[in-house]
Design an enzyme around this catalytic site. Structure first.
Site, short mmCIF file in Angstrom:
data_model
loop_
_atom_site.label_atom_id
_atom_site.label_comp_id
_atom_site.label_asym_id
_atom_site.label_seq_id
_atom_site.Cartn_x
_atom_site.Cartn_y
_atom_site.Cartn_z
N HIS A 50 -42.37 0.50 -25.47
CA HIS A 50 -43.36 0.58 -26.35
C HIS A 50 -44.51 -0.59 -26.29
O HIS A 50 -45.60 -0.54 -26.51
CB HIS A 50 -42.75 0.32 -27.91
CG HIS A 50 -43.76 0.76 -29.07
ND1 HIS A 50 -44.10 1.92 -29.36
CD2 HIS A 50 -44.39 -0.12 -29.98
CE1 HIS A 50 -44.78 1.81 -30.54
NE2 HIS A 50 -45.07 0.63 -30.78
N HIS A 96 -45.76 6.52 -34.61
CA HIS A 96 -44.98 6.10 -35.36
C HIS A 96 -43.85 7.01 -35.45
O HIS A 96 -43.34 7.43 -36.68
CB HIS A 96 -45.07 5.55 -36.84
CG HIS A 96 -44.99 4.03 -36.92
ND1 HIS A 96 -44.70 3.53 -38.21
CD2 HIS A 96 -45.09 2.77 -36.00
CE1 HIS A 96 -44.40 2.12 -38.24
NE2 HIS A 96 -44.53 1.88 -36.86
#
Length: 772
Positions: A50, A96
């Site tokens: 990420h 998200h």
């Protein structure tokens, strides 16, 4: 101060931080010692996919990133493009996904909050939010809960913070059953004279912590986002952040006011990895170091240890480097907005991140080791496409039941073309998304020109803070696009199609495509098939952006989007490279939507007369429960011509409506154009012995746009078409009456559907499924 210890960690402790054994050994080599617990956590989050893109970074290098309008490209919090006349637009998209799977409301809400911070960190005032959402089948109770929670989270945060949610896309497919995708995009208009960047500078300059307090929420969120979802993922609720949109609104105003003083040297949002990310990235980008004292950090929980401070992803926090001697000026601004603001550290010459706590050194790591000199994995690409793709490509339309002018058998049931059109309009992916966007404040700030659902892209007036609406003619159009079934069946062609459709949607409202931000949502790159999908999709995005002159200004990579099936085998989502694209509208008085405007207008089809395909189509998936074939391919020469003609026609005032052919093909595109103003149409289509009727009606094709024009300007319009599209256009019908009629060229009726019937199916599809 005491020395940092050198006690080795167990394999279980290393794995708990998302690190591999060989990565741990590399950490030891770089530090010349074993890390302590806080340092191990810092490496865990910063070396996660990420944050450091260790599997995707080599692929991202092929993206075009420069252009005459590009002011800021990849590497900063957001990209910035020049709109002309002193106007500059910041924009970015982020995911998200995993937080939204576990805690849909807060996962989606904080996704919106995070993308807004990326925008105003640059010195831009947020002016619009878009989203791209993917969910499983709405017949599943968990999917319904996630869907409703995500929409509520987006609406709650956006509405409260006062930024309009103006557009987006929502898809439903079983491929996302256990792993929804929640991608949020934001646009902002620069308010500061200089674009605020993140690189620290000025040894001795103070480092300010501003915004909210720090707690234990969002612990290790970056690592959580970089791992597969499992049954145990529901235990990771502490990794999901908790947002406060009202506090964020104050933070927006305080930051913009602070930036305008000129006292802020650099700024960084505390997003993924919190304090760890902001300190290391600011230090690395400035080729300097940062020393930060955790004792100075405002907290909302007691007994926190360095590991928790450094890995917390509490929301609405920022880190500034300020000009020495002007820190109190900035602190006073934030206090006026009732926000925290403290001097928590300083810029140092040594290129390290040094963290102090209770008079000791809690962590000390070279900044580049965390921020940019991180692991990179070069993986081998399959020499030939995987078996699933080769098998899918062997599919032929001839394997479908034979059809006639009335319809065809689906299983043991005969369905007419009318039945099939209404069934497609009732499909949640195609159906009205009014249930979704009615919950969003679309008109706050009073700059939304076209409302969601009214056009192929959103249009927002670009209005500086001190300007009157009547003084502002410039607009920006924006869209998010990706047909993930296309990408699944052919990653390269599917990714090209996503970029082309995004540009086409902008052209359908009269906007000139400028640049993209991308959100690459994929499964595990450690699986050969997953990496094949990722690598080929990246190549497709890169090639399409070069062809269309839309550089990539940044984005987000979200991998490991997969869940375990009942046998414990990972099941990946469809590869989904979402394209967020922005375009320039010189005059917001010369735009159009997708709905017919006037009875008697003529309908034209712009684009190639090549045969549409049922491969990868919504019709094939929905009606025949088959995912196979190849998606349409994009001819970029034709694509550029079609889009240019559409934009020119809109700006000349010739085109009254424009809508591209997408899911459901020609019949669905015509129905959607009818629905907007309840105006019917009569259209004729050419039929040949070599083409199936369902291919004509529901087949999908690239580079096609349906437009309507006034009968008064037909001569000028057709002269222009002959000069600029050669034979790649045709007049196909007329707007009018209360039904959609599709006839063959020898007047045999294929479809005759009342617009009221179409609206009923299309409008109620999602809501009726939620009431199960």
């Amino acid at each position: 101060m005491s020395e940092i210890g050198s006690t080795p960690f167990t394999a279980e402790e290393i794995a708990a931080e998302g690190l591999k054994p060989e990565e741990y050994q590399e950490i030891v080599n770089r530090l010349g010692r074993h890390p302590n617990k806080a340092e191990l956590g810092m490496f865990g989050v910063m070396w996660s996919e990420h944050c450091c893109y260790k599997n995707s970074r080599p692929l991202l290098k092929q993206f075009p990133t420069t252009g005459e309008r590009i002011l800021v490209g990849p590497g900063e919090n957001a990209g910035v493009v020049d709109l002309g006349n002193g106007l500059q637009l910041a924009f970015k998209i982020e995911s998200h996904n995993h937080p939204s799977a576990v805690e849909p409301f807060q996962g989606a809400a904080t996704g919106v909050g995070g993308i807004l911070r990326d925008i105003f960190t640059m010195g831009a005032r947020p002016i619009a939010i878009l989203n791209s959402l993917r969910f499983g089948d709405l017949s599943d109770a968990r999917t319904r809960r996630i869907f409703q929670g995500v929409v509520e989270g987006i609406s709650n945060y956006g509405n409260c913070v006062g930024v309009p949610t103006v557009a987006g896309e929502v898809y439903f497919d079983r491929a996302y059953q256990g792993n929804p995708l929640v991608n949020a995009m934001a646009l902002g208009l620069m308010e500061t004279q200089e674009i605020v960047k993140a690189g620290a500078s000025g040894v001795g300059n103070p480092v300010l912590y501003v915004g909210s307090t720090t707690g234990r929420d969002g612990m290790g969120g970056a690592s959580f986002a970089s791992a597969e979802l499992t049954d145990k993922s529901m235990d990771d609720r502490p990794a999901v952040q908790v947002g406060d949109p009202f506090l964020e609104k104050s933070l927006i105003e305080a930051c913009l006011e602070a930036f305008k003083t000129g006292a802020v040297v650099a700024a960084q949002d505390m997003g993924a990895a919190g304090i760890t990310c902001s300190t290391s990235e600011m230090a690395a980008k400035g080729n300097l170091g940062i020393e930060l004292n955790l004792d100075k950090i405002p907290v909302r929980e007691t007994g926190m240890v360095p590991y928790e401070y450094l890995l917390s992803e509490s929301q609405e926090r920022m880190l500034f480097v300020a000009e020495k001697g002007r820190e109190q000026e900035l602190i006073d601004i934030f206090h006026r907005w009732e926000l925290q603001a403290v001097v928590a550290g300083e810029v140092i010459a040594e290129p390290i991140v040094r963290i102090l706590y209770q008079g000791e050194i809690a962590a000390e790591i070279p900044a580049t080791a965390l921020a940019d000199n991180t692991p990179i994995y070069h993986r081998e690409l399959l020499e030939e496409p995987p078996e699933y793709a080769r098998k899918a490509w062997d599919w032929k339309a001839e394997s479908l039941p034979a059809c006639d002018y009335e319809g065809l058998f689906v299983g043991n049931t005969y369905k007419t073309w009318n039945d099939l059109l209404l069934q497609l309009l009732d499909t949640p992916t195609i159906a009205s998304k009014y249930w979704v966007y009615r919950q969003y404040d679309r008109q706050v700030q009073n700059n939304t020109i076209l409302l969601p659902g009214g056009a192929d892209a959103a249009i927002v007036r670009v209005r500086p803070l001190d300007a009157k609406p009547s003084e502002c003619k410039t607009g920006v159009a924006a869209t998010t696009d990706c047909n993930s079934r296309y990408v699944y069946l052919d990653p390269y062609e599917g990714a090209k199609a996503a970029v082309a459709e995004a540009a086409r949607n902008l052209s359908c409202v009269g906007a000139e495509p400028l640049a993209i931000t991308d959100n690459l949502n994929f499964g595990s790159p450690e699986q050969a098939v997953g990496y094949w999908q990722l690598a080929n999709a990246c190549r497709g995005v890169a090639d399409a952006c070069r062809e269309l002159g839309t550089p990539v200004t940044g984005g987000n990579v979200s991998l490991y989007n997969e869940t375990l099936d009942s046998n414990g085998v990972p099941q990946a989502i469809y590869p989904t490279p979402v394209i967020g694209m922005v375009g320039l509208i010189p005059d917001i008085g010369k735009v159009c939507g997708q709905a017919w405007q006037n009875e008697g207008d003529f309908i034209y089809l712009l684009g190639s007369l090549q045969l549409p395909t049922l491969g990868a189509s919504e019709y094939l998936a929905t009606i025949h429960n088959t995912v196979a074939g190849k998606p349409p391919t994009v001819n970029f020469d034709l694509e550029r011509q079609v889009q240019a003609v559409c934009r020119y026609g809109i700006r000349q005032g010739w085109i009254n409506s424009a809508h591209d052919l997408a899911e459901g093909g020609l019949a669905v595109a015509l129905a959607e154009a009818c629905i907007g103003n309840r105006l019917g149409a009569e259209v004729k289509v050419a039929v040949s012995d070599t083409q199936r009727l369902d291919e004509i009606l529901f087949g999908e094709v690239a580079s096609n746009i349906v437009v309507s024009v006034s009968s008064k300007i037909v001569a000028d319009w057709e002269d222009y078409l002959r000069s600029n599209l050669a034979n790649n256009w045709q007049k196909i019908g007329t707007v009018g009456n209360s039904s959609l009629k599709i006839l063959t060229d020898d007047n045999l009726s294929l479809i005759n559907v009342k617009i009221d019937s179409a609206i009923e199916c299309w409008q109620q599809a999602i809501e009726k499924r939620l009431s199960i």
